[in-house]
Motif scaffolding. Sequence first.
Motif, PDB file in Angstrom:
ATOM      1  N   GLU A   1     -30.841   5.047  31.450  1.00  9.38           N
ATOM      2  CA  GLU A   1     -29.762   4.286  32.080  1.00  9.38           C
ATOM      3  C   GLU A   1     -28.778   3.727  31.060  1.00  9.38           C
ATOM      4  OE1 GLU A   1     -31.801   1.398  34.436  1.00  9.38           O
ATOM      5  OE2 GLU A   1     -32.041   2.758  36.155  1.00  9.38           O
ATOM      6  N   HIS A   2     -29.275   3.316  29.897  1.00  5.46           N
ATOM      7  CA  HIS A   2     -28.412   2.681  28.886  1.00  5.46           C
ATOM      8  C   HIS A   2     -27.953   3.636  27.805  1.00  5.46           C
ATOM      9  CE1 HIS A   2     -29.011  -1.350  30.515  1.00  5.46           C
ATOM     10  NE2 HIS A   2     -30.287  -1.041  30.659  1.00  5.46           N
ATOM     11  N   GLY A   3     -28.557   4.823  27.756  1.00  9.41           N
ATOM     12  CA  GLY A   3     -28.089   5.829  26.809  1.00  9.41           C
ATOM     13  C   GLY A   3     -28.553   5.662  25.385  1.00  9.41           C
ATOM     14  N   SER A   4     -29.489   4.737  25.138  1.00  9.70           N
ATOM     15  CA  SER A   4     -29.991   4.562  23.771  1.00  9.70           C
ATOM     16  C   SER A   4     -31.335   3.862  23.784  1.00  9.70           C
ATOM     17  CB  SER A   4     -29.008   3.760  22.913  1.00  9.70           C
ATOM     18  OG  SER A   4     -29.070   2.383  23.229  1.00  9.70           O
TER      19      SER A   4
ATOM     20  N   ARG B   1     -41.074   2.898  32.190  1.00  4.72           N
ATOM     21  CA  ARG B   1     -40.041   1.872  32.129  1.00  4.72           C
ATOM     22  C   ARG B   1     -39.153   2.077  30.905  1.00  4.72           C
ATOM     23  NH1 ARG B   1     -43.065  -2.419  33.227  1.00  4.72           N
ATOM     24  NH2 ARG B   1     -42.394  -2.719  35.377  1.00  4.72           N
ATOM     25  N   ALA B   2     -39.757   2.405  29.769  1.00  2.00           N
ATOM     26  CA  ALA B   2     -38.986   2.689  28.554  1.00  2.00           C
ATOM     27  C   ALA B   2     -38.074   3.898  28.772  1.00  2.00           C
ATOM     28  CB  ALA B   2     -39.929   2.936  27.382  1.00  2.00           C
ATOM     29  N   PHE B   3     -38.602   4.934  29.416  1.00  2.00           N
ATOM     30  CA  PHE B   3     -37.812   6.142  29.690  1.00  2.00           C
ATOM     31  C   PHE B   3     -36.630   5.831  30.607  1.00  2.00           C
ATOM     32  CE2 PHE B   3     -37.162   9.563  32.863  1.00  2.00           C
ATOM     33  CZ  PHE B   3     -36.521  10.479  32.043  1.00  2.00           C
ATOM     34  N   VAL B   4     -36.876   5.093  31.709  1.00  2.00           N
ATOM     35  CA  VAL B   4     -35.804   4.778  32.664  1.00  2.00           C
ATOM     36  C   VAL B   4     -34.706   3.956  31.999  1.00  2.00           C
ATOM     37  CG1 VAL B   4     -35.248   3.458  34.753  1.00  2.00           C
ATOM     38  CG2 VAL B   4     -37.235   4.978  34.729  1.00  2.00           C
ATOM     39  N   TYR B   5     -35.075   2.930  31.254  1.00  5.78           N
ATOM     40  CA  TYR B   5     -34.071   2.087  30.613  1.00  5.78           C
ATOM     41  C   TYR B   5     -33.298   2.848  29.550  1.00  5.78           C
ATOM     42  CZ  TYR B   5     -36.334  -1.871  32.911  1.00  5.78           C
ATOM     43  OH  TYR B   5     -36.851  -2.736  33.839  1.00  5.78           O
TER      44      TYR B   5
ATOM     45  N   ALA C   1     -28.815  12.170  25.864  1.00  7.20           N
ATOM     46  CA  ALA C   1     -28.543  12.986  27.052  1.00  7.20           C
ATOM     47  C   ALA C   1     -29.869  13.516  27.573  1.00  7.20           C
ATOM     48  CB  ALA C   1     -27.608  14.138  26.703  1.00  7.20           C
ATOM     49  N   LEU C   2     -30.009  13.566  28.897  1.00  5.29           N
ATOM     50  CA  LEU C   2     -31.243  14.048  29.506  1.00  5.29           C
ATOM     51  C   LEU C   2     -31.329  15.569  29.450  1.00  5.29           C
ATOM     52  CD1 LEU C   2     -31.379  11.812  32.703  1.00  5.29           C
ATOM     53  CD2 LEU C   2     -32.995  11.735  30.797  1.00  5.29           C
ATOM     54  N   THR C   3     -32.517  16.060  29.178  1.00  2.00           N
ATOM     55  CA  THR C   3     -32.787  17.487  29.334  1.00  2.00           C
ATOM     56  C   THR C   3     -33.050  17.775  30.809  1.00  2.00           C
ATOM     57  OG1 THR C   3     -35.159  17.206  29.048  1.00  2.00           O
ATOM     58  CG2 THR C   3     -33.843  17.556  27.038  1.00  2.00           C
ATOM     59  N   ALA C   4     -33.278  19.039  31.132  1.00  3.04           N
ATOM     60  CA  ALA C   4     -33.616  19.392  32.520  1.00  3.04           C
ATOM     61  C   ALA C   4     -34.902  18.691  32.944  1.00  3.04           C
ATOM     62  CB  ALA C   4     -33.765  20.901  32.653  1.00  3.04           C
ATOM     63  N   ALA C   5     -35.876  18.623  32.042  1.00  2.00           N
ATOM     64  CA  ALA C   5     -37.129  17.931  32.357  1.00  2.00           C
ATOM     65  C   ALA C   5     -36.893  16.437  32.549  1.00  2.00           C
ATOM     66  CB  ALA C   5     -38.144  18.167  31.232  1.00  2.00           C
ATOM     67  N   GLY C   6     -36.025  15.859  31.705  1.00  2.00           N
ATOM     68  CA  GLY C   6     -35.715  14.439  31.844  1.00  2.00           C
ATOM     69  C   GLY C   6     -35.032  14.126  33.149  1.00  2.00           C
TER      70      GLY C   6
ATOM     71  N   LEU D   1     -37.549  15.206  26.696  1.00  2.00           N
ATOM     72  CA  LEU D   1     -36.887  14.497  27.791  1.00  2.00           C
ATOM     73  C   LEU D   1     -35.442  14.149  27.464  1.00  2.00           C
ATOM     74  CD1 LEU D   1     -39.825  12.113  28.767  1.00  2.00           C
ATOM     75  CD2 LEU D   1     -39.163  14.263  29.866  1.00  2.00           C
ATOM     76  N   PHE D   2     -35.121  14.033  26.172  1.00  2.00           N
ATOM     77  CA  PHE D   2     -33.768  13.684  25.741  1.00  2.00           C
ATOM     78  C   PHE D   2     -33.274  14.669  24.695  1.00  2.00           C
ATOM     79  CE2 PHE D   2     -35.409   9.461  27.029  1.00  2.00           C
ATOM     80  CZ  PHE D   2     -34.414   9.107  27.932  1.00  2.00           C
ATOM     81  N   ILE D   3     -31.980  14.872  24.710  1.00  2.00           N
ATOM     82  CA  ILE D   3     -31.302  15.553  23.600  1.00  2.00           C
ATOM     83  C   ILE D   3     -30.687  14.453  22.753  1.00  2.00           C
ATOM     84  CG2 ILE D   3     -29.469  17.146  22.942  1.00  2.00           C
ATOM     85  CD1 ILE D   3     -29.780  18.417  25.735  1.00  2.00           C
ATOM     86  N   ARG D   4     -31.096  14.344  21.523  1.00  2.00           N
ATOM     87  CA  ARG D   4     -30.646  13.262  20.649  1.00  2.00           C
ATOM     88  C   ARG D   4     -29.487  13.757  19.800  1.00  2.00           C
ATOM     89  NH1 ARG D   4     -35.849  13.443  21.741  1.00  2.00           N
ATOM     90  NH2 ARG D   4     -37.116  11.562  22.036  1.00  2.00           N
ATOM     91  N   THR D   5     -28.291  13.582  20.316  1.00  2.00           N
ATOM     92  CA  THR D   5     -27.087  14.000  19.598  1.00  2.00           C
ATOM     93  C   THR D   5     -26.158  12.809  19.472  1.00  2.00           C
ATOM     94  OG1 THR D   5     -26.036  14.692  21.665  1.00  2.00           O
ATOM     95  CG2 THR D   5     -27.224  16.369  20.423  1.00  2.00           C
ATOM     96  N   GLY D   6     -25.786  12.485  18.251  1.00  2.00           N
ATOM     97  CA  GLY D   6     -24.906  11.355  18.030  1.00  2.00           C
ATOM     98  C   GLY D   6     -25.565  10.051  18.428  1.00  2.00           C
ATOM     99  N   ARG D   7     -24.775   9.130  18.946  1.00  2.00           N
ATOM    100  CA  ARG D   7     -25.278   7.812  19.334  1.00  2.00           C
ATOM    101  C   ARG D   7     -25.734   7.754  20.788  1.00  2.00           C
ATOM    102  NH1 ARG D   7     -21.124   3.397  16.618  1.00  2.00           N
ATOM    103  NH2 ARG D   7     -21.436   4.025  14.413  1.00  2.00           N
TER     104      ARG D   7
END
Length: 321
Positions: free
Chosen positions: A14-17, A7-11, A56-61, A47-53
Amino acid sequence: MTITQLRAFVYAAEHGSFTSAASRLGVSQPTISALIRKLEEHHELPLFIRTGRKLALTAAGSELLGWARQIVETAELADEALVELRGIQRGSISLGVLRNANFYFLPDMVERFHRRRPNVNLRLFGQNSFEVVEGVRNGQLEAGIVVLPVPDEELEVFPLVQDEVLWASIHPERVAAPVSIEQIVSNPVVLYDASYSWNDPTRRQLSERAQERGLRLQPRLEVEYLEAALELVKRGLGDTMVSRAVTQNVNFPPEIHVASFETPLYDTIAVIRRRNSVYSPAIRELIDIVNDILKERAYGNGRPGRTNLVQGGREGEDERA
């Protein structure tokens, strides 16, 4: 992998942060970070690329997101079902209904259910009984109210009421006496439910009667809605079929005359559900309301030309529900 992590991953996706996901779940941002970090560590994949604010999802994400959404949505539906079991006080339910439900029960059903359960969202689907069958069979709908006959593979069917099908014409001489299938095919015909054509249960009954006599029922005009068909009949462009319940509506055109079939034809309205399934309390209550309304309107039970209850329909349904 837990529901909370997914649930944390999906939200977050979806919300980008993580901050927005934390707000959605009512927890702190570090809690969301920790949940997703454990998920990444478990699979040894970012699962995420943490760039800026913006995340972004990785291929695995991206691969995980679709599966995670299904699991989270299923869990939320399960929560709603349990809420219903505690008293049907909130949540959302979906029911499939036949095309002409408005003439039989729909407005009264909605009003009665809403007065009893004002915080339950009611969603009604269906352009045709054939469409409702598909929705129930594939699990999109918990139950449906349809006109028989329908393909019943994987389904249980509980008949409720029969309504006579009549033939309608602007020409009184064509319906001065019960009509035969030979008379019907010899004059222009207007039929509705164009999208579903001969999959429509009532149209199938008519077609089968014509075939038994070596005839073919070929409509001159096909439209989507009953109201449009009646307007064309009123303008003298053809004749059509109509249930008795429709003719008793205040909006039925007074210029149109009707007659029974030489061999009476009936629509049977029935409840359907997936085989071996069980109604939720909210759906059961909704169907009980429909059954009550149909009983109230089935005056003159057993007399020709009336809407009649199908004896034993509810008893069989209750035993298996």
